[in-house]
Design a protein around this motif. Structure first.
Motif, PDB file in Angstrom:
ATOM      1  N   ILE A  98      45.660  27.968  67.409  1.00 22.61           N
ATOM      2  CA  ILE A  98      46.615  28.902  66.807  1.00 22.61           C
ATOM      3  C   ILE A  98      48.051  28.707  67.282  1.00 22.61           C
ATOM      4  N   GLN A  99      48.284  27.983  68.381  1.00 24.27           N
ATOM      5  CA  GLN A  99      49.657  27.770  68.839  1.00 24.27           C
ATOM      6  C   GLN A  99      50.522  27.176  67.733  1.00 24.27           C
ATOM      7  N   GLY A 100      49.942  26.377  66.876  1.00 25.82           N
ATOM      8  CA  GLY A 100      50.677  25.772  65.770  1.00 25.82           C
ATOM      9  C   GLY A 100      50.649  26.615  64.511  1.00 25.82           C
ATOM     10  N   HIS A 101      50.022  27.776  64.556  1.00 30.75           N
ATOM     11  CA  HIS A 101      49.878  28.684  63.423  1.00 30.75           C
ATOM     12  C   HIS A 101      48.969  28.081  62.354  1.00 30.75           C
ATOM     13  N   VAL A 102      48.468  28.921  61.483  1.00 29.11           N
ATOM     14  CA  VAL A 102      47.716  28.463  60.315  1.00 29.11           C
ATOM     15  C   VAL A 102      48.752  28.177  59.241  1.00 29.11           C
ATOM     16  N   SER A 103      48.829  26.918  58.828  1.00 31.05           N
ATOM     17  CA  SER A 103      49.857  26.519  57.872  1.00 31.05           C
ATOM     18  C   SER A 103      49.614  27.142  56.498  1.00 31.05           C
ATOM     19  N   ASP A 104      50.686  27.302  55.751  1.00 33.74           N
ATOM     20  CA  ASP A 104      50.562  27.795  54.382  1.00 33.74           C
ATOM     21  C   ASP A 104      49.703  26.856  53.552  1.00 33.74           C
ATOM     22  N   ALA A 105      49.851  25.549  53.764  1.00 28.47           N
ATOM     23  CA  ALA A 105      49.077  24.571  52.986  1.00 28.47           C
ATOM     24  C   ALA A 105      47.581  24.743  53.224  1.00 28.47           C
ATOM     25  N   THR A 106      47.193  24.882  54.483  1.00 22.96           N
ATOM     26  CA  THR A 106      45.767  25.055  54.798  1.00 22.96           C
ATOM     27  C   THR A 106      45.252  26.374  54.255  1.00 22.96           C
ATOM     28  N   TYR A 107      45.999  27.438  54.470  1.00 24.71           N
ATOM     29  CA  TYR A 107      45.577  28.756  54.003  1.00 24.71           C
ATOM     30  C   TYR A 107      45.500  28.793  52.480  1.00 24.71           C
ATOM     31  N   ASP A 108      46.531  28.301  51.810  1.00 24.54           N
ATOM     32  CA  ASP A 108      46.555  28.314  50.341  1.00 24.54           C
ATOM     33  C   ASP A 108      45.425  27.466  49.759  1.00 24.54           C
ATOM     34  N   ASN A 109      45.151  26.315  50.373  1.00 25.88           N
ATOM     35  CA  ASN A 109      44.039  25.478  49.912  1.00 25.88           C
ATOM     36  C   ASN A 109      42.716  26.205  50.095  1.00 25.88           C
ATOM     37  N   ALA A 110      42.540  26.833  51.245  1.00 26.21           N
ATOM     38  CA  ALA A 110      41.297  27.562  51.494  1.00 26.21           C
ATOM     39  C   ALA A 110      41.104  28.678  50.475  1.00 26.21           C
ATOM     40  N   VAL A 111      42.156  29.408  50.166  1.00 23.71           N
ATOM     41  CA  VAL A 111      42.061  30.474  49.158  1.00 23.71           C
ATOM     42  C   VAL A 111      41.736  29.888  47.789  1.00 23.71           C
ATOM     43  N   ALA A 112      42.364  28.765  47.437  1.00 23.52           N
ATOM     44  CA  ALA A 112      42.109  28.132  46.140  1.00 23.52           C
ATOM     45  C   ALA A 112      40.665  27.652  46.031  1.00 23.52           C
TER      46      ALA A 112
END
Length: 147
Positions: A98-112
């Protein structure tokens, strides 16, 4: 390294709360094999031998192949994992690191790929195994050698 103490004996209420979260995750609809992949991957990153020992055995009992378990640290370099599994593994890795945060790309892909509801279930599953890892590592839980 010797075990420090058993959480369930020193603070049974905290242990009961952890078990409640674990029970939720087990019943929330995440496929058993996928749940074990989440547990194994987070435990690999965290270096938790106790959880790795437990969850690799549990994954095999659930029908996971040894080959996929062996290559899990390099899952991006194989074609062994489905699109859904890849989304879950990427999300698990970023939650664990988590130090690098969950990226928008990873989160958005997971939601898609998975939908918002399953992403939140995966999030809770990843958070839960990370909490177990930290408990086991801090208290020096050691796996038993299987003969």
């Amino acid at each position: 390294m010797k075990p420090r103490f058993a959480q369930n004996q020193i603070d049974p209420e905290a242990y009961k709360a952890m078990l409640g979260l674990e029970t939720y995750v087990q019943k929330c609809g995440i496929d058993k094999k996928l749940h074990e992949l989440i547990k194994i991957r987070a435990s690999q990153i965290n270096g938790c031998s106790y959880c790795l020992d437990m969850h690799t055995r549990d994954a095999r009992k659930a029908g996971e192949t040894e080959q996929r378990i062996y290559v899990l640290p390099a899952w991006r370099e194989t074609n062994f994992f489905t699109q859904e599994e890849q989304a879950v593994l990427a999300l698990t890795e970023e939650i664990t690191n988590i130090q690098g945060h969950v990226s928008d790309a990873t989160y958005d892909n997971a939601v898609a790929v998975l939908g918002e509801t399953m992403v939140q279930k995966v999030l809770i599953a990843a958070l839960t195994i990370n909490a177990w890892n930290r408990l086991a590592i801090t208290n020096h839980f050691l796996p038993d050698l299987q003969k």
